[in-house]
Write a protein that holds these residues in place. Structure first.
Motif, PDB file in Angstrom:
ATOM      1  N   TYR A  35     111.499 -47.856   3.165  1.00  0.00           N
ATOM      2  CA  TYR A  35     110.620 -46.719   2.932  1.00  0.00           C
ATOM      3  C   TYR A  35     109.177 -47.123   3.169  1.00  0.00           C
ATOM      4  N   PHE A  36     108.810 -48.265   2.589  1.00  0.00           N
ATOM      5  CA  PHE A  36     107.435 -48.736   2.687  1.00  0.00           C
ATOM      6  C   PHE A  36     107.043 -48.994   4.145  1.00  0.00           C
ATOM      7  N   ILE A  37     107.907 -49.751   4.838  1.00  0.00           N
ATOM      8  CA  ILE A  37     107.578 -50.125   6.217  1.00  0.00           C
ATOM      9  C   ILE A  37     107.576 -48.899   7.118  1.00  0.00           C
ATOM     10  N   LEU A  38     108.588 -48.067   6.963  1.00  0.00           N
ATOM     11  CA  LEU A  38     108.708 -46.940   7.882  1.00  0.00           C
ATOM     12  C   LEU A  38     107.666 -45.873   7.587  1.00  0.00           C
ATOM     13  N   SER A  39     107.378 -45.627   6.303  1.00  0.00           N
ATOM     14  CA  SER A  39     106.402 -44.558   5.998  1.00  0.00           C
ATOM     15  C   SER A  39     105.006 -44.958   6.453  1.00  0.00           C
ATOM     16  N   ASN A  40     104.721 -46.281   6.401  1.00  0.00           N
ATOM     17  CA  ASN A  40     103.414 -46.721   6.891  1.00  0.00           C
ATOM     18  C   ASN A  40     103.385 -46.832   8.406  1.00  0.00           C
ATOM     19  N   LEU A  69     106.822 -59.535  19.628  1.00  0.00           N
ATOM     20  CA  LEU A  69     106.443 -58.534  18.639  1.00  0.00           C
ATOM     21  C   LEU A  69     106.157 -59.175  17.285  1.00  0.00           C
ATOM     22  N   ALA A  70     107.083 -60.054  16.846  1.00  0.00           N
ATOM     23  CA  ALA A  70     106.910 -60.670  15.535  1.00  0.00           C
ATOM     24  C   ALA A  70     105.654 -61.537  15.510  1.00  0.00           C
ATOM     25  N   ALA A 111     103.986 -51.932  14.639  1.00  0.00           N
ATOM     26  CA  ALA A 111     104.831 -52.979  15.224  1.00  0.00           C
ATOM     27  C   ALA A 111     105.934 -53.381  14.253  1.00  0.00           C
ATOM     28  N   SER A 112     105.598 -53.456  12.955  1.00  0.00           N
ATOM     29  CA  SER A 112     106.619 -53.807  11.957  1.00  0.00           C
ATOM     30  C   SER A 112     107.729 -52.777  11.947  1.00  0.00           C
ATOM     31  N   ALA A 113     107.338 -51.506  11.996  1.00  0.00           N
ATOM     32  CA  ALA A 113     108.357 -50.453  11.988  1.00  0.00           C
ATOM     33  C   ALA A 113     109.289 -50.610  13.189  1.00  0.00           C
TER      34      ALA A 113
END
Lengths: 277, 295
Positions: free
Chosen positions: B30-35, B242-243, B265-267
Motif C-alpha cells: 500500500y505504502f509503495i504503490l500509493s506513493n 532500476l534498483a 521507480a520503487s513501484a
C-alpha cells in the motif's frame, strides 16, 4: 497364442495347474544362478542362491515380504546397481557370460532382460511415445517402423483394441491395469529374451489381475518369464516352476505342481497353506 | 492448564503470526504503490533519466534491469541446472559431496555487497573491462548459481523413483534417462525456481553498484548492433539498473524530484517482482496440470 482363450481361469482342475509339466525336463536353462549372494551393506538379503531358470517357462518366486525375492529378481537385470550400498557375489550365467561382472554393458543387458514393476509407471507422455521412448533412443526414427512396433507391442500386451483410437492421448488417462499392460508393451517393444515381472498385478483390481495372468500365459510362448508374486493362487495358475524364498534362502525350487501339491519341505507346506507369512 | 486451552492458545498464536505477516506485506504494498503509482506514467517509463532537471524517467534503467536479468539467466540457468543434475544424480554420498554442498550453501549466503566488491576486483579491474553489463551479470551469477543448483537438485530428486527405474530398465543410459525422463518431469520445479531467482536478480542493487556501474551512456534504441557504443545491446557498456537507480537518486541525486522518481521507480520494481512471482506460480501449476493430465 490361443492358449488360454478357451480355458476359463476359474474352472481349472489340478491336472491343469502346471500345463506344460511334461515338457519341463526338456527345457533348456536360460539363466543359471550360481551361489548368488546379495548384500545391502552388511545385511545379506539373498544367501547363496542356486537356481536354473528355464527358457520359455514361467518361474514364480514366492515367499513372505522381505524374504529377498524382489532383491533376487532385481539382480538379474542389475537394477540393484541403483542402490549404492548393494553388492552381489556369485554368478548369474546368461548366454555363457556372468552378467554380474563389472565390465558388463548394463544398458545392453537391460534391453535383453526387460523388467516390469509393481506399481504401473508409464511416462507422463502419450501412449505412443511411451513405447517409442526406448526405440528412439536406439536410433529408430522411421515413422512406419515405429508405428508397426507400437501396434505389435500393444497387440502382444493385449492392449491394442482398447487404445488404438487414442494412441496420442496421455498414458496417464489409462486405468491402472491398462497402464500396467502398457508398461509390459513398452518392455516387449525392446524385444527382450527374458521378462522380469516384480509383482506386476498386486496393485491392480481382480479383473485387471486376471488379464495380466492371461497375458503372461500367452507371453511365455516367446519369452522366458520370472515373476515375483505374493498371490499363491496366481503363482499356481501361471507358473511352471516355483521357488519359495524365506529369509534370503531358497527353501525349495521345483515344478509348480509339486510345490503346491506335494512340497518336500515342511516350511514350504506351512507357507502355502497359509500358516505364516 | 488442560490440553484444549493449550491447543487454542497455540492456534491463536499461529493465526496472529500469519496475520502479522500478511498485514506487513499489504501495508508495504500500500505504502509503495500509493506513493509510487501516481508517478508511473507512460512518459515516466519511456523517457531517459535526467541529471539536474525535474521530469526524468526510467527508460534506460528499466531496459538495463531486464537486459542484465536476461544475460544473467543465460549464464546461470545452464550452469545451475548442470550443477543440480550432478548433485542429484552423479555425486556419490561422501566427504567430497558434503564439501561441495557446503560450498554451495556458503556461496548462497554471501552478502551481496561482498559479491559486488569481488566482482569489482575480478570483472572490472583484472579483466580491464570497466563497469559493464557482463561484469554485473557475472557477479549476479555468483549468488544465483547456488539457488539454481539447489532448485534443480530438489526438482530432480522429487521425480518418482519409478519413473527413473522405468527408463533404466528399458536399457536406456543414465544420461538419456536424465534428458528425456527426469528433466521433463522436473521442468516445472526448475522453471518456478528460475523465475523466483529472476525476481531476486531484478531487485538486486548492492552487487551491481561496483560491477555494472551507476551510469548509462546515451542509448540509441534504433541501433541493434551489439558492438556499437550506443547500442542498448552492447554488453560491454556500463548500465545502471532500476534498483541501483533508486539507491543513487536517493543518496546522490541532484534532481529536484528525487522523491517522485524514487517512489515511481520503487513501484515499478515491486510490481515487476510481484509479476515474476505470480508468473512462476501460474506457469508451475499450468505445466504440472499438463504433465499429469487426465489423472
Amino acid at each position: 497364442m490361443n492358449y488360454t482363450a478357451d480355458r476359463p481361469m476359474e474352472t481349472k482342475t489340478e491336472k491343469e495347474i502346471a500345463p506344460s509339466e511334461r515338457k519341463a525336463s526338456k527345457r533348456e536353462v536360460v539363466l543359471d544362478v550360481k551361489d548368488l549372494s546379495i548384500f545391502y551393506g552388511n545385511k545379506e538379503a539373498v544367501k547363496s542362491a542356486n537356481m536354473g531358470i528355464e527358457k520359455n517357462a514361467v518361474t514364480a518366486l514366492i515367499g513372505p515380504s522381505g524374504c529377498g525375492k524382489s532383491t533376487f529378481i532385481r539382480s538379474i537385470n542389475r537394477m540393484n546397481d541403483l542402490i549404492p550400498s548393494s553388492r552381489a557375489e556369485g554368478e548369474i550365467i546368461y548366454e555363457g557370460i556372468n552378467i554380474l561382472r563389472d565390465d558388463i554393458n548394463v544398458v545392453a543387458l537391460r534391453s535383453e532382460i526387460g523388467m516390469v514393476f509393481q506399481k504401473p509407471n508409464p511416462f507422463p507422455k502419450s501412449i505412443y511415445n511411451n513405447i517409442t521412448h526406448a526405440l528412439k533412443y536406439n536410433g529408430q526414427k522411421n515413422k512406419k517402423v515405429l508405428d508397426q512396433i507400437v501396434e505389435e507391442s500393444l497387440r502382444k500386451a493385449a492392449l491394442w483394441d482398447e487404445v488404438k483410437d487414442r494412441l496420442h492421448q496421455s498414458a496417464m488417462s489409462l486405468s491402472g491395469g491398462q497402464q500396467q499392460r502398457l508398461c509390459i508393451a513398452r518392455t516387449l517393444a525392446m524385444e527382450p529374451q527374458i521378462l522380469l515381472l516384480d509383482e506386476p498385478a498386486s496393485a491392480l483390481d481382480p479383473v485387471s489381475n486376471s488379464k495380466i495372468e492371461e497375458l503372461i500365459l500367452q507371453l511365455k510362448e516367446d519369452y522366458s518369464i520370472v515373476i515375483v508374486t505374493h498371490n499363491m493362487s496366481q503363482a499356481s495358475r501361471v507358473s511352471d516352476k516355483t521357488a519359495f524364498f524365506l529369509n534370503g534362502d531358497i527353501v525349495e525350487y521345483d515344478d509348480t505342481k509339486k510345490i503346491f501339491t506335494n512340497p518336500s519341505e515342511a516350511r514350504t507346506e506351512e507357507y502355502i497353506s497359509g500358516r505364516f507369512g | 492448564m488442560n490440553s484444549r486451552i493449550t491447543d487454542r492458545i497455540a492456534t491463536g498464536v499461529f493465526y496472529t503470526i500469519a496475520a502479522i505477516m500478511v498485514a506487513l506485506l499489504l501495508y508495504l504494498f500500500y505504502f509503495i504503490l500509493s506513493n509510487g503509482l501516481p508517478q508511473v506514467t507512460w512518459d515516466f517509463l519511456t523517457s531517459p533519466s535526467s541529471s539536474y532537471q525535474a521530469g526524468g524517467g526510467i527508460r534506460d534503467q528499466l531496459f538495463n534491469s531486464l537486459y542484465i536479468l536476461v544475460i544473467t539467466m543465460i549464464i546461470t540457468v545452464p550452469l545451475g541446472v548442470c550443477g543440480g543434475i550432478y548433485m542429484a544424480e552423479y555425486a556419490k554420498p561422501g566427504k567430497i559431496t558434503n564439501f561441495i554442498r557446503t560450498c554451495i550453501e556458503m556461496l548462497a549466503s554471501l552478502p551481496s555487497i561482498v559479491v559486488g566488491l569481488f566482482g569489482l576486483l575480478i570483472f572490472v579491474n583484472i579483466t580491464g573491462w570497466g563497469y559493464t553489463i557482463i561484469g554485473g551479470a557475472l557477479a549476479l551469477t555468483i549468488f544465483n548459481i547456488p539457488v539454481m543448483v539447489r532448485v534443480t537438485e530438489d526438482a530432480i530428486r522429487s521425480v518418482p523413483k519409478e519413473q527413473k527405474e522405468a527408463s533404466l530398465a528399458l536399457g536406456i543410459t543414465r544420461w538419456h534417462t536424465i534428458k528425456t525422463v527426469l528433466l521433463p518431469y522436473a521442468f516445472p520445479g526448475i522453471l518456478t525456481g528460475a523465475i523466483l531467482a529472476s525476481g531476486r536478480v531484478f531487485g538486486e542493487a548492492a552487487a551491481l553498484l561496483y560491477t555494472a556501474g551507476l551510469s548509462t551512456p546515451t542509448l540509441d534504441y534504433g541501433n541493434w548492433n551489439p558492438f556499437a557504443e550506443n547500442s542498448p545491446l552492447n554488453i560491454f557498456r556500463p548500465a545502471e539498473t532500476l534498483a541501483v537507480h533508486i539507491w543513487s537518486v536517493n543518496t546522490q541525486g541532484l534532481i529536484p524530484d528525487v522523491r517522485e522518481v524514487a517512489n515511481g521507480a520503487s513501484a515499478v520494481l515491486v510490481i515487476a517482482v510481484l509479476l515474476f512471482n505470480i508468473l512462476a506460480r501460474w506457469l508451475g501449476s499450468v505445466i504440472h496440470k499438463k504433465l499429469t493430465a487426465g489423472k
